[in-house]
Design an enzyme around this catalytic site. Structure first.
Site, PDB file in Angstrom:
ATOM      1  N   GLU A  27      10.621  -5.502  30.422  1.00 53.50           N
ATOM      2  CA  GLU A  27       9.225  -5.099  30.207  1.00 53.50           C
ATOM      3  C   GLU A  27       9.001  -4.461  28.836  1.00 53.50           C
ATOM      4  O   GLU A  27       8.049  -3.707  28.639  1.00 53.50           O
ATOM      5  CB  GLU A  27       8.755  -4.144  31.313  1.00 53.50           C
ATOM      6  N   GLY A  77      18.752  -4.388  33.638  1.00 53.37           N
ATOM      7  CA  GLY A  77      19.702  -4.666  34.724  1.00 53.37           C
ATOM      8  C   GLY A  77      21.002  -3.882  34.709  1.00 53.37           C
ATOM      9  O   GLY A  77      22.049  -4.428  35.079  1.00 53.37           O
TER      10      GLY A  77
END
Ligand SMILES: [Zn+2]
Length: 217
Positions: free
Chosen positions: A76, A46
């Protein structure tokens, strides 16, 4: 800080996927396996690509634990680590949310081999891994299973993963998969999609290995 050159390479490709609009906002992620070490460098979770620096890239072990870095790694991380664990030939992974590949991922349809460059760079139909929420172990497992020995895989209702021996290859796989998906959708609107046959695919793939400056002397 370790692996400065490698960190720079990860940052460059991360900024490229942003510049080429392969991801909206801060989505997508890029990683690089450290040669002969059970370690990888991955983009942080992010953070804006425009202002990301090499200090923001996180060094992880293959269990997904942070070895060096202040930032929280990409959500991920397990998907990346799991691919490196299973595929010793993979040196880099790029994950993007491009529009046309995502359309195939939403429809649950594989991207067929319709262009010479699809055959050359990817060499196989791009399959779709069943849906699992982002960041989960289930997504990581299903992605590795569906990817198999291939170079690209779609994540249902999510996006695209490309792998390669190095970062440029992994990025190129994503670029070609996205272009192929776009061309397929345009060709479908013209009423027909003609796929390349397995013999031509394997011939093109072999030729490409010797293409340009790769030709053996
Ligand atoms: Zn994603």
């Amino acid at each position: 800080m370790q692996y400065l050159k490698e960190r720079k390479m990860v940052l460059e490709v991360a900024q490229k996927i942003n510049k080429e609009k392969m991801v909206p906002g801060t989505w997508g992620n890029v990683s690089l396996k450290i040669k002969d070490q059970p370690l990888l460098l991955i983009t942080p979770s992010g953070m804006k690509y425009e202002t990301m620096t090499i200090d923001d890239i996180v060094l992880l072990d293959l269990a997904g634990e942070v070895v060096e870095g202040e930032r929280i790694p990409s959500i991920e991380k397990h998907l990346h680590a799991h691919i490196y664990e299973q595929r010793s030939d993979v040196g880099a992974i790029v994950h993007v949310h491009t529009i046309h590949a995502s359309a195939f991922a939403v429809a649950g349809k594989s991207i067929p081999v319709v262009l010479e460059e699809t055959a050359q760079v990817i060499g196989h139909t791009v399959p779709v891994a069943s849906y699992a929420p982002c960041g989960t172990d289930q997504l990581a497992r299903q992605t590795v299973q569906t990817l198999g020995e291939g170079n690209a895989v779609l994540l249902a209702n999510h996006g695209l993963v490309g792998v390669g021996a190095d970062l440029n290859q992994a990025l190129c796989v994503c670029q070609v998969a996205e272009k192929t998906a776009q061309v397929c959708l345009l060709a479908a609107s013209l009423g027909q999609i003609n796929e390349l046959c397995p013999e031509d695919i394997s011939l093109l793939r072999k030729q490409f290995a010797d293409y340009g400056q790769n030709k053996k002397k």
